[in-house]
Design a protein around this motif. Structure first.
Motif, PDB file in Angstrom:
ATOM      1  N   GLU A 151      57.355  27.887  32.493  1.00 54.48           N
ATOM      2  CA  GLU A 151      56.666  29.058  31.982  1.00 54.48           C
ATOM      3  C   GLU A 151      55.979  29.853  33.090  1.00 54.48           C
ATOM      4  O   GLU A 151      55.666  29.321  34.154  1.00 54.48           O
ATOM      5  N   LEU A 152      55.759  31.123  32.780  1.00 59.69           N
ATOM      6  CA  LEU A 152      54.931  31.981  33.614  1.00 59.69           C
ATOM      7  C   LEU A 152      53.497  31.926  33.104  1.00 59.69           C
ATOM      8  O   LEU A 152      53.259  31.775  31.907  1.00 59.69           O
ATOM      9  N   ARG A 153      52.546  32.037  34.022  1.00 63.89           N
ATOM     10  CA  ARG A 153      51.156  32.228  33.626  1.00 63.89           C
ATOM     11  C   ARG A 153      50.550  33.285  34.539  1.00 63.89           C
ATOM     12  O   ARG A 153      51.008  33.494  35.675  1.00 63.89           O
ATOM     13  N   PHE A 154      49.523  33.951  34.030  1.00 62.32           N
ATOM     14  CA  PHE A 154      48.925  35.069  34.752  1.00 62.32           C
ATOM     15  C   PHE A 154      47.413  34.856  34.848  1.00 62.32           C
ATOM     16  O   PHE A 154      46.741  34.660  33.845  1.00 62.32           O
ATOM     17  N   VAL A 155      46.924  34.889  36.080  1.00 60.93           N
ATOM     18  CA  VAL A 155      45.510  34.666  36.357  1.00 60.93           C
ATOM     19  C   VAL A 155      44.869  36.009  36.713  1.00 60.93           C
ATOM     20  O   VAL A 155      45.432  36.766  37.513  1.00 60.93           O
ATOM     21  N   PRO A 156      43.717  36.333  36.133  1.00 62.28           N
ATOM     22  CA  PRO A 156      43.058  37.605  36.473  1.00 62.28           C
ATOM     23  C   PRO A 156      42.787  37.708  37.969  1.00 62.28           C
ATOM     24  O   PRO A 156      42.359  36.750  38.610  1.00 62.28           O
ATOM     25  N   GLY A 157      43.055  38.885  38.521  1.00 61.90           N
ATOM     26  CA  GLY A 157      42.790  39.140  39.930  1.00 61.90           C
ATOM     27  C   GLY A 157      41.381  39.651  40.143  1.00 61.90           C
ATOM     28  O   GLY A 157      40.551  39.671  39.227  1.00 61.90           O
ATOM     29  N   SER A 158      41.099  40.085  41.358  1.00 64.33           N
ATOM     30  CA  SER A 158      39.742  40.533  41.696  1.00 64.33           C
ATOM     31  C   SER A 158      39.455  41.933  41.189  1.00 64.33           C
ATOM     32  O   SER A 158      38.297  42.287  40.936  1.00 64.33           O
ATOM     33  N   GLY A 159      40.483  42.761  41.020  1.00 64.84           N
ATOM     34  CA  GLY A 159      40.286  44.134  40.562  1.00 64.84           C
ATOM     35  C   GLY A 159      40.632  44.309  39.099  1.00 64.84           C
ATOM     36  O   GLY A 159      41.280  43.461  38.486  1.00 64.84           O
ATOM     37  N   GLU A 160      40.206  45.412  38.530  1.00 61.34           N
ATOM     38  CA  GLU A 160      40.469  45.696  37.121  1.00 61.34           C
ATOM     39  C   GLU A 160      41.967  45.865  36.897  1.00 61.34           C
ATOM     40  O   GLU A 160      42.646  46.612  37.611  1.00 61.34           O
ATOM     41  N   GLY A 161      42.501  45.157  35.913  1.00 64.22           N
ATOM     42  CA  GLY A 161      43.924  45.249  35.597  1.00 64.22           C
ATOM     43  C   GLY A 161      44.820  44.470  36.537  1.00 64.22           C
ATOM     44  O   GLY A 161      46.043  44.498  36.385  1.00 64.22           O
ATOM     45  N   GLU A 162      44.244  43.734  37.510  1.00 63.87           N
ATOM     46  CA  GLU A 162      45.050  42.952  38.440  1.00 63.87           C
ATOM     47  C   GLU A 162      45.291  41.550  37.889  1.00 63.87           C
ATOM     48  O   GLU A 162      44.406  40.951  37.266  1.00 63.87           O
ATOM     49  N   VAL A 163      46.483  41.051  38.122  1.00 63.96           N
ATOM     50  CA  VAL A 163      46.799  39.678  37.741  1.00 63.96           C
ATOM     51  C   VAL A 163      47.581  39.025  38.876  1.00 63.96           C
ATOM     52  O   VAL A 163      48.234  39.705  39.677  1.00 63.96           O
ATOM     53  N   MET A 164      47.500  37.699  38.938  1.00 61.11           N
ATOM     54  CA  MET A 164      48.287  36.915  39.881  1.00 61.11           C
ATOM     55  C   MET A 164      49.238  36.036  39.066  1.00 61.11           C
ATOM     56  O   MET A 164      48.789  35.202  38.275  1.00 61.11           O
TER      57      MET A 164
END
Length: 220
Positions: A151-164
């Motif tokens: 699976e893919l997972r997405f972690v919030p990044g440092s900026g608004e709307g950013e994901v890792m």
């Protein structure tokens, strides 16, 4: 004393009966070759003694170092990766005779390529081929088909709307998507209802992976 291997820094002779750092690395290499071979080794079947930690690091960019010296031989990196395991928050190299802890700065692998494997038939319910499979290649040439178990997972990044974004490769080991692959993935995104909320995400292997609420991207 024999000359150190090309990827091993020169180490002064040991002053005790403990193995030198270079000798420990060579012993680990021999054990990994004996227990591994081509492809991931069956580390889940082994229960060797814990021999502590060693100064080996997998950097954020996917490179490996030993005592600060880059390991530049791809075959050696793949050998170590074949016996890499995760035990809770700890990463270990695990062979039939020993396991040693190493440090991972982010994820142990890096996804460097992405291709789309189309489904045989489109899904009329969503108006597109939803059962396609996204196929990723890692920096160590693992080929991973995104879907159940990967699976893919997405972690919030440092900026608004950013994901890792991260992709599960095997046994709790993940690949972080490179910037180029991340951008390619976003181009494949779509909006679907998830729990009554329009979500922007990507579909692969019969699953939908939400990334962000569509409203945050102005797509509602």
């Amino acid at each position: 004393m024999p000359a150190p291997a090309p990827d091993t820094p020169a180490i002064p002779p040991p002053t005790s009966n403990a193995p030198s750092p270079s000798g420990r690395l060579e012993a680990l290499m021999a054990a990994a070759r004996a227990g591994g071979g081509k492809g991931p080794a069956p580390v889940e079947l082994w229960n060797p003694p814990d021999c502590g930690d060693m100064d080996m690091v997998i950097r954020t960019d996917g490179s490996w170092t030993y005592m600060g010296t880059p390991i530049t031989r791809p075959a050696l990196v793949k050998l170590f990766a074949s016996v890499l395991a995760r035990e809770g928050d700890r990463f270990v190299l695990k062979t039939p005779v020993e396991k040693v802890g190493i440090r991972v700065e982010d994820a142990p692998f890096l996804a460097v390529d992405l291709a789309v494997e189309p489904a045989a038939e489109p899904d009329a319910a969503v108006g597109r081929t939803s059962n396609r499979t996204l196929v990723f290649r890692t920096n160590l040439d693992d080929v991973v088909r995104c879907g159940p178990g990967h699976e893919l997972r997405f972690v919030p990044g440092s900026g608004e709307g950013e994901v890792m974004p991260y992709l599960h490769v095997r046994r709790g080991l993940e690949a972080r998507l490179s910037r180029a692959v991340h951008l390619d993935l976003m181009d494949l995104g779509e909006v679907r209802e998830e729990g009554g909320v329009p979500m922007f995400g990507v579909a692969s292997g019969g699953l939908f992976f939400p990334i962000l609420p569509a409203a945050e991207l102005g797509l509602d």
